[in-house]
Motif scaffolding. Structure first.
Motif, mmCIF file in Angstrom:
data_model
loop_
_atom_site.group_PDB
_atom_site.id
_atom_site.type_symbol
_atom_site.label_atom_id
_atom_site.label_comp_id
_atom_site.label_asym_id
_atom_site.label_seq_id
_atom_site.Cartn_x
_atom_site.Cartn_y
_atom_site.Cartn_z
ATOM 1 N N UNK A 1 12.888 -10.263 5.280
ATOM 2 C CA UNK A 1 13.379 -9.025 5.881
ATOM 3 C C UNK A 1 13.116 -7.835 4.963
ATOM 4 N N UNK A 2 13.392 -8.014 3.675
ATOM 5 C CA UNK A 2 13.191 -6.938 2.704
ATOM 6 C C UNK A 2 11.707 -6.590 2.589
ATOM 7 N N UNK A 3 10.850 -7.600 2.540
ATOM 8 C CA UNK A 3 9.408 -7.349 2.436
ATOM 9 C C UNK A 3 8.872 -6.652 3.676
ATOM 10 N N UNK A 4 9.354 -7.021 4.863
ATOM 11 C CA UNK A 4 8.914 -6.369 6.095
ATOM 12 C C UNK A 4 9.332 -4.898 6.107
ATOM 13 N N UNK A 5 10.539 -4.615 5.642
ATOM 14 C CA UNK A 5 11.007 -3.230 5.574
ATOM 15 C C UNK A 5 10.170 -2.429 4.579
ATOM 16 N N UNK B 1 3.532 1.737 4.988
ATOM 17 C CA UNK B 1 2.601 2.143 6.032
ATOM 18 C C UNK B 1 2.941 3.526 6.566
ATOM 19 N N UNK B 2 4.217 3.813 6.734
ATOM 20 C CA UNK B 2 4.636 5.099 7.287
ATOM 21 C C UNK B 2 4.362 6.242 6.321
ATOM 22 N N UNK B 3 4.580 6.021 5.042
ATOM 23 C CA UNK B 3 4.491 7.095 4.052
ATOM 24 C C UNK B 3 3.319 6.911 3.085
#
Length: 60
Positions: A31-35, A41-43
């Motif tokens: 979960x932490x790695x996906x976040x 990717x966004x920034x």
């Protein structure tokens, strides 16, 4: 509800409350790695500019 442009306007929903999760263990790590990947990717452009000491110009 439909407006004159043919777009469907959805009703506003109640905000979803965060769920408490145990982030220890294999599942929590995933979960932490996906976040972290979503943030990267966004920034990506901002992070790259900060790493290289460049000035950002709009649009970001």
């Amino acid at each position: 509800m439909k407006n004159t442009y043919g777009l469907v306007i959805k009703e506003k929903r109640e905000p979803v409350r965060p769920v408490k999760m145990d982030l220890s263990g294999k599942e929590g790590s995933r979960v932490v790695m996906a976040a972290a990947q979503r943030v990267m990717a966004t920034h990506a452009r901002v992070i790259k500019a900060l790493a290289l000491g460049q000035e950002l110009r709009p649009p970001f």
